[in-house]
Design a protein around this motif. Structure first.
Motif, PDB file in Angstrom:
ATOM      1  N   ASP A   1      29.134   2.288   7.960  1.00  0.00           N
ATOM      2  CA  ASP A   1      28.551   1.337   8.904  1.00  0.00           C
ATOM      3  C   ASP A   1      27.952   2.069  10.103  1.00  0.00           C
ATOM      4  O   ASP A   1      26.990   1.602  10.716  1.00  0.00           O
ATOM      5  CB  ASP A   1      29.617   0.345   9.386  1.00  0.00           C
ATOM      6  CG  ASP A   1      30.025  -0.647   8.295  1.00  0.00           C
ATOM      7  OD1 ASP A   1      29.263  -0.789   7.319  1.00  0.00           O
ATOM      8  OD2 ASP A   1      31.096  -1.260   8.427  1.00  0.00           O
TER       9      ASP A   1
ATOM     10  N   LEU B   1      24.428   2.863   9.306  1.00  0.00           N
ATOM     11  CA  LEU B   1      23.569   1.692   9.477  1.00  0.00           C
ATOM     12  C   LEU B   1      23.277   1.446  10.959  1.00  0.00           C
ATOM     13  O   LEU B   1      22.132   1.163  11.335  1.00  0.00           O
ATOM     14  CB  LEU B   1      24.231   0.456   8.856  1.00  0.00           C
ATOM     15  CG  LEU B   1      24.505   0.493   7.353  1.00  0.00           C
ATOM     16  CD1 LEU B   1      25.246  -0.766   6.926  1.00  0.00           C
ATOM     17  CD2 LEU B   1      23.207   0.639   6.565  1.00  0.00           C
TER      18      LEU B   1
ATOM     19  N   GLU C   1      20.636  -3.359   9.012  1.00  0.00           N
ATOM     20  CA  GLU C   1      21.679  -4.359   8.849  1.00  0.00           C
ATOM     21  C   GLU C   1      22.472  -4.105   7.574  1.00  0.00           C
ATOM     22  O   GLU C   1      23.668  -4.359   7.512  1.00  0.00           O
ATOM     23  CB  GLU C   1      21.080  -5.765   8.814  1.00  0.00           C
ATOM     24  CG  GLU C   1      20.506  -6.230  10.154  1.00  0.00           C
ATOM     25  CD  GLU C   1      20.081  -7.673  10.123  1.00  0.00           C
ATOM     26  OE1 GLU C   1      20.360  -8.359   9.106  1.00  0.00           O
ATOM     27  OE2 GLU C   1      19.466  -8.139  11.096  1.00  0.00           O
ATOM     28  N   GLN C   2      21.795  -3.634   6.559  1.00  0.00           N
ATOM     29  CA  GLN C   2      22.430  -3.343   5.280  1.00  0.00           C
ATOM     30  C   GLN C   2      21.653  -2.222   4.609  1.00  0.00           C
ATOM     31  O   GLN C   2      20.513  -1.927   4.974  1.00  0.00           O
ATOM     32  CB  GLN C   2      22.451  -4.588   4.391  1.00  0.00           C
ATOM     33  CG  GLN C   2      21.093  -5.243   4.247  1.00  0.00           C
ATOM     34  CD  GLN C   2      21.196  -6.625   3.647  1.00  0.00           C
ATOM     35  OE1 GLN C   2      22.290  -7.137   3.427  1.00  0.00           O
ATOM     36  NE2 GLN C   2      20.058  -7.239   3.367  1.00  0.00           N
ATOM     37  N   ILE C   3      22.267  -1.596   3.625  1.00  0.00           N
ATOM     38  CA  ILE C   3      21.662  -0.423   3.005  1.00  0.00           C
ATOM     39  C   ILE C   3      20.362  -0.771   2.283  1.00  0.00           C
ATOM     40  O   ILE C   3      19.461   0.055   2.159  1.00  0.00           O
ATOM     41  CB  ILE C   3      22.667   0.242   2.039  1.00  0.00           C
ATOM     42  CG1 ILE C   3      22.264   1.700   1.785  1.00  0.00           C
ATOM     43  CG2 ILE C   3      22.789  -0.515   0.744  1.00  0.00           C
ATOM     44  CD1 ILE C   3      22.344   2.589   2.998  1.00  0.00           C
ATOM     45  N   SER C   4      20.220  -2.012   1.848  1.00  0.00           N
ATOM     46  CA  SER C   4      19.002  -2.413   1.150  1.00  0.00           C
ATOM     47  C   SER C   4      17.797  -2.509   2.089  1.00  0.00           C
ATOM     48  O   SER C   4      16.669  -2.690   1.637  1.00  0.00           O
ATOM     49  CB  SER C   4      19.207  -3.760   0.435  1.00  0.00           C
ATOM     50  OG  SER C   4      19.609  -4.757   1.355  1.00  0.00           O
ATOM     51  N   ASP C   5      18.030  -2.361   3.405  1.00  0.00           N
ATOM     52  CA  ASP C   5      16.918  -2.363   4.362  1.00  0.00           C
ATOM     53  C   ASP C   5      16.210  -1.016   4.428  1.00  0.00           C
ATOM     54  O   ASP C   5      15.185  -0.886   5.109  1.00  0.00           O
ATOM     55  CB  ASP C   5      17.431  -2.729   5.767  1.00  0.00           C
ATOM     56  CG  ASP C   5      17.837  -4.192   5.879  1.00  0.00           C
ATOM     57  OD1 ASP C   5      17.332  -4.999   5.076  1.00  0.00           O
ATOM     58  OD2 ASP C   5      18.662  -4.510   6.751  1.00  0.00           O
TER      59      ASP C   5
ATOM     60  N   ASP D   1      23.346  -3.275  -2.079  1.00  0.00           N
ATOM     61  CA  ASP D   1      24.716  -3.402  -1.601  1.00  0.00           C
ATOM     62  C   ASP D   1      25.646  -4.018  -2.644  1.00  0.00           C
ATOM     63  O   ASP D   1      26.846  -4.075  -2.434  1.00  0.00           O
ATOM     64  CB  ASP D   1      24.756  -4.254  -0.324  1.00  0.00           C
ATOM     65  CG  ASP D   1      24.082  -3.549   0.836  1.00  0.00           C
ATOM     66  OD1 ASP D   1      24.547  -2.464   1.202  1.00  0.00           O
ATOM     67  OD2 ASP D   1      23.092  -4.068   1.356  1.00  0.00           O
TER      68      ASP D   1
END
Length: 244
Positions: free
Chosen positions: A172, A175, A181-185, A213
């Protein structure tokens, strides 16, 4: 009397003994003092006597003006100091303890660390062997140590595969630092192209994995349990690296 009070009395006695003898300056001499004071204060570095002499009125006694100015600042929080023929203001040495402060100096990650971090972020959970395969070079223990110390990378568990290698993933804190906000960003290939990071002449079949995620899309792992982090990493290294 406490040790601190005794030390204060000794400093006061030393100051009294070394206090320069002052004569009351004339109005002209005080003007010369103020000019020197302004010149030294405004200078970005210690100011030479020749430079000051050029700016004083003709016939001014620079040596006397500086001596009077030094006496004026004696015993204050800021002193006038001479090094060679250059003069500057400096905080009184006995007040250094009150001005000390701790400052965190940011360190730039090496290229190897940045590449390793990117691979972990896009391919997590991944093993050391997988990182080396993507980079094409061996991964040093020091590189991974740096990433673990920053708190951006963590040990996730062991891969259910021969040798049970340790796997790595982001945290985290990673991030938070990179504003995600999340790893997929993380940006995909289209985003990288739009940012101008690729000129369009990519090898056939080249692609950038899209981080996800969803735990269901990640390979199964075993927890590390109570094994210390250092031991877990050392066991994942060949003997030459683990001994470093």
């Amino acid at each position: 009397m406490s040790d601190q009070e005794q030390l204060f009395d000794l400093r006061a006695a030393d100051d009294a003994a070394s206090h320069p003898i002052r004569e009351t300056p004339s109005e002209a001499e005080r003007t010369h003092m103020r000019l020197c004071e302004a010149l030294i204060f405004a200078a970005a570095e210690p100011l030479g006597e020749e430079e000051m002499a050029k700016r004083l009125p003709q016939g001014a006694d620079l040596a006397k003006a500086l001596a009077n100015l030094k006496a004026e600042y004696f015993g204050r929080g800021v002193n006038l100091v001479r090094v060679g023929k250059r003069w500057f203001f400096r905080t009184a040495p006995d007040l250094a303890w009150a001005l000390q402060r701790e400052q965190v100096e940011p360190k730039k990650l090496s290229r190897a660390a940045m590449e390793t971090l990117a691979i972990i972020a896009y391919h997590q959970p991944c093993t050391r062997a997988e990182i080396e395969d993507i980079r094409g070079v061996a991964l040093s223990k020091g590189t991974m140590d740096v990433l673990l110390e920053t708190g951006w990378v963590r040990l996730r568990g062991r891969r259910r595969a021969p040798g049970r290698p340790v796997t790595y993933g982001t945290t985290d804190k990673f991030l938070l630092h990179f504003g995600l906000e999340q790893i997929s960003d993380l940006p995909g290939l289209d985003d990288l192209k739009a940012a101008g990071l690729f000129d369009g002449r990519l090898p056939k079949g080249f692609g950038v994995p899209q981080p996800n995620d969803g735990s269901a899309l990640m390979e199964d792992e075993e927890p590390l349990g109570e094994e210390p982090l250092a031991d877990a990493f050392a066991s994942d290294l060949p003997e030459s690296d683990a001994a470093d």
